[in-house]
Design a protein around this motif. Structure first.
Motif, PDB file in Angstrom:
ATOM      1  N   ALA A  66       0.100   1.269  -2.839  1.00 10.69           N
ATOM      2  CA  ALA A  66      -0.049   0.088  -1.984  1.00 10.69           C
ATOM      3  C   ALA A  66       1.150  -0.819  -2.199  1.00 10.69           C
ATOM      4  O   ALA A  66       1.568  -1.047  -3.334  1.00 10.69           O
ATOM      5  N   PHE A  67       1.697  -1.309  -1.106  1.00  2.95           N
ATOM      6  CA  PHE A  67       2.789  -2.282  -1.143  1.00  2.95           C
ATOM      7  C   PHE A  67       2.163  -3.624  -0.797  1.00  2.95           C
ATOM      8  O   PHE A  67       1.647  -3.808   0.306  1.00  2.95           O
ATOM      9  N   LEU A  68       2.177  -4.546  -1.754  1.00  2.00           N
ATOM     10  CA  LEU A  68       1.402  -5.775  -1.619  1.00  2.00           C
ATOM     11  C   LEU A  68       2.209  -6.965  -2.115  1.00  2.00           C
ATOM     12  O   LEU A  68       2.978  -6.846  -3.065  1.00  2.00           O
ATOM     13  N   THR A  69       1.989  -8.098  -1.479  1.00  2.00           N
ATOM     14  CA  THR A  69       2.577  -9.350  -1.917  1.00  2.00           C
ATOM     15  C   THR A  69       1.461 -10.351  -2.178  1.00  2.00           C
ATOM     16  O   THR A  69       0.350 -10.181  -1.683  1.00  2.00           O
ATOM     17  N   ALA A  70       1.773 -11.373  -2.940  1.00  2.00           N
ATOM     18  CA  ALA A  70       0.847 -12.498  -3.113  1.00  2.00           C
ATOM     19  C   ALA A  70       1.366 -13.709  -2.338  1.00  2.00           C
ATOM     20  O   ALA A  70       0.711 -14.736  -2.268  1.00  2.00           O
ATOM     21  N   TYR A  71       2.549 -13.579  -1.751  1.00  2.00           N
ATOM     22  CA  TYR A  71       3.165 -14.681  -1.007  1.00  2.00           C
ATOM     23  C   TYR A  71       2.367 -15.016   0.254  1.00  2.00           C
ATOM     24  O   TYR A  71       1.733 -14.150   0.865  1.00  2.00           O
ATOM     25  N   ASN A  72       2.460 -16.260   0.651  1.00  2.00           N
ATOM     26  CA  ASN A  72       1.976 -16.739   1.954  1.00  2.00           C
ATOM     27  C   ASN A  72       0.588 -16.201   2.324  1.00  2.00           C
ATOM     28  O   ASN A  72       0.456 -15.415   3.251  1.00  2.00           O
ATOM     29  N   PRO A  73      -0.463 -16.647   1.601  1.00  4.87           N
ATOM     30  CA  PRO A  73      -1.809 -16.122   1.870  1.00  4.87           C
ATOM     31  C   PRO A  73      -2.228 -16.324   3.323  1.00  4.87           C
ATOM     32  O   PRO A  73      -1.976 -17.373   3.915  1.00  4.87           O
ATOM     33  N   MET A  74      -2.832 -15.271   3.866  1.00  5.53           N
ATOM     34  CA  MET A  74      -3.277 -15.251   5.264  1.00  5.53           C
ATOM     35  C   MET A  74      -2.150 -15.664   6.219  1.00  5.53           C
ATOM     36  O   MET A  74      -2.374 -16.295   7.238  1.00  5.53           O
ATOM     37  N   SER A  75      -0.925 -15.301   5.844  1.00  6.65           N
ATOM     38  CA  SER A  75       0.280 -15.537   6.643  1.00  6.65           C
ATOM     39  C   SER A  75       0.544 -17.020   6.912  1.00  6.65           C
ATOM     40  O   SER A  75       1.136 -17.376   7.916  1.00  6.65           O
ATOM     41  N   LYS A  76       0.123 -17.854   5.992  1.00  2.99           N
ATOM     42  CA  LYS A  76       0.419 -19.295   6.049  1.00  2.99           C
ATOM     43  C   LYS A  76       1.538 -19.575   5.048  1.00  2.99           C
ATOM     44  O   LYS A  76       1.401 -19.272   3.861  1.00  2.99           O
ATOM     45  N   ARG A  77       2.621 -20.162   5.534  1.00  4.13           N
ATOM     46  CA  ARG A  77       3.779 -20.393   4.671  1.00  4.13           C
ATOM     47  C   ARG A  77       3.484 -21.394   3.562  1.00  4.13           C
ATOM     48  O   ARG A  77       2.955 -22.468   3.811  1.00  4.13           O
ATOM     49  N   LEU A  78       3.855 -21.003   2.358  1.00  6.73           N
ATOM     50  CA  LEU A  78       3.781 -21.879   1.194  1.00  6.73           C
ATOM     51  C   LEU A  78       5.198 -22.182   0.730  1.00  6.73           C
ATOM     52  O   LEU A  78       6.158 -21.558   1.179  1.00  6.73           O
ATOM     53  N   GLN A  88      -9.251  -0.142  -4.749  1.00  8.78           N
ATOM     54  CA  GLN A  88      -8.528  -1.070  -5.622  1.00  8.78           C
ATOM     55  C   GLN A  88      -7.525  -1.897  -4.821  1.00  8.78           C
ATOM     56  O   GLN A  88      -7.380  -3.104  -5.045  1.00  8.78           O
ATOM     57  N   ALA A  89      -6.827  -1.249  -3.894  1.00 15.26           N
ATOM     58  CA  ALA A  89      -5.849  -1.955  -3.065  1.00 15.26           C
ATOM     59  C   ALA A  89      -6.546  -2.995  -2.184  1.00 15.26           C
ATOM     60  O   ALA A  89      -6.064  -4.130  -2.041  1.00 15.26           O
ATOM     61  N   VAL A 110       0.462  -2.736   2.973  1.00 18.38           N
ATOM     62  CA  VAL A 110       0.967  -1.415   3.360  1.00 18.38           C
ATOM     63  C   VAL A 110       0.359  -0.373   2.428  1.00 18.38           C
ATOM     64  O   VAL A 110       0.365  -0.531   1.208  1.00 18.38           O
ATOM     65  N   TRP A 111      -0.171   0.694   3.022  1.00 17.78           N
ATOM     66  CA  TRP A 111      -0.807   1.783   2.283  1.00 17.78           C
ATOM     67  C   TRP A 111      -0.020   3.060   2.505  1.00 17.78           C
ATOM     68  O   TRP A 111       0.349   3.392   3.638  1.00 17.78           O
TER      69      TRP A 111
END
Length: 144
Positions: A47-59, A109-110, A123-124
């Protein structure tokens, strides 16, 4: 997921930049060379994963960095192997997002990690090396 957000995901390069070198993945592709690498593990999926910008809301950058550190801490606590990377849109409308390519991971898990880190999608890479986008709606259905 609206069409604009979906298009943004589809127009992103998912880049692994770690011990295996530089690798670029795109949604809808098949990655047979990467599959050979993944088949070294008991669970030949990733799995290709980020923790950035939850629910595509810019932080802010500081908020995103803190979330990234929390993701890394979670993976380390669970003894999950990962490679570092980033997602970079082809149109530069979003800054690149630090990400992880998690190896030897199950779909469940992903899904759980995506839920925990409030991601609209991830991304899976399946056993046959197909690179797919898994949306929040899809992983919520799987988790029940």
């Amino acid at each position: 997921m609206d069409n604009q957000l979906l298009n943004a995901y589809l127009q992103t390069d998912y880049i692994i930049d770690d011990e295996i070198g530089l690798w670029v993945m795109n949604i809808g592709q098949k990655e047979p060379t990467l599959s050979r690498y993944l088949h070294r593990f008991d669970q030949p999926t990733a799995a290709f994963l980020t923790a950035y910008n939850p629910m595509s809301k810019r932080l802010t950058e500081a908020q995103n960095e803190q979330r990234h550190k929390q993701l890394i801490a979670s993976l380390n606590k669970q003894n999950m192997k990962y490679l570092t990377g980033y997602g970079a849109g082809k149109d530069d409308s979003w800054p690149a997002e630090k990400s992880v390519f998690i190896l030897n991971i199950t779909k469940q898990q992903a899904d759980q990690l995506a839920l925990e880190f409030e991601q609209a999608a991830y991304v899976w890479v399946d056993e046959a090396a197909n690179v797919r986008l898994i949306s929040q709606q899809q992983y919520h259905q799987q988790l029940g």
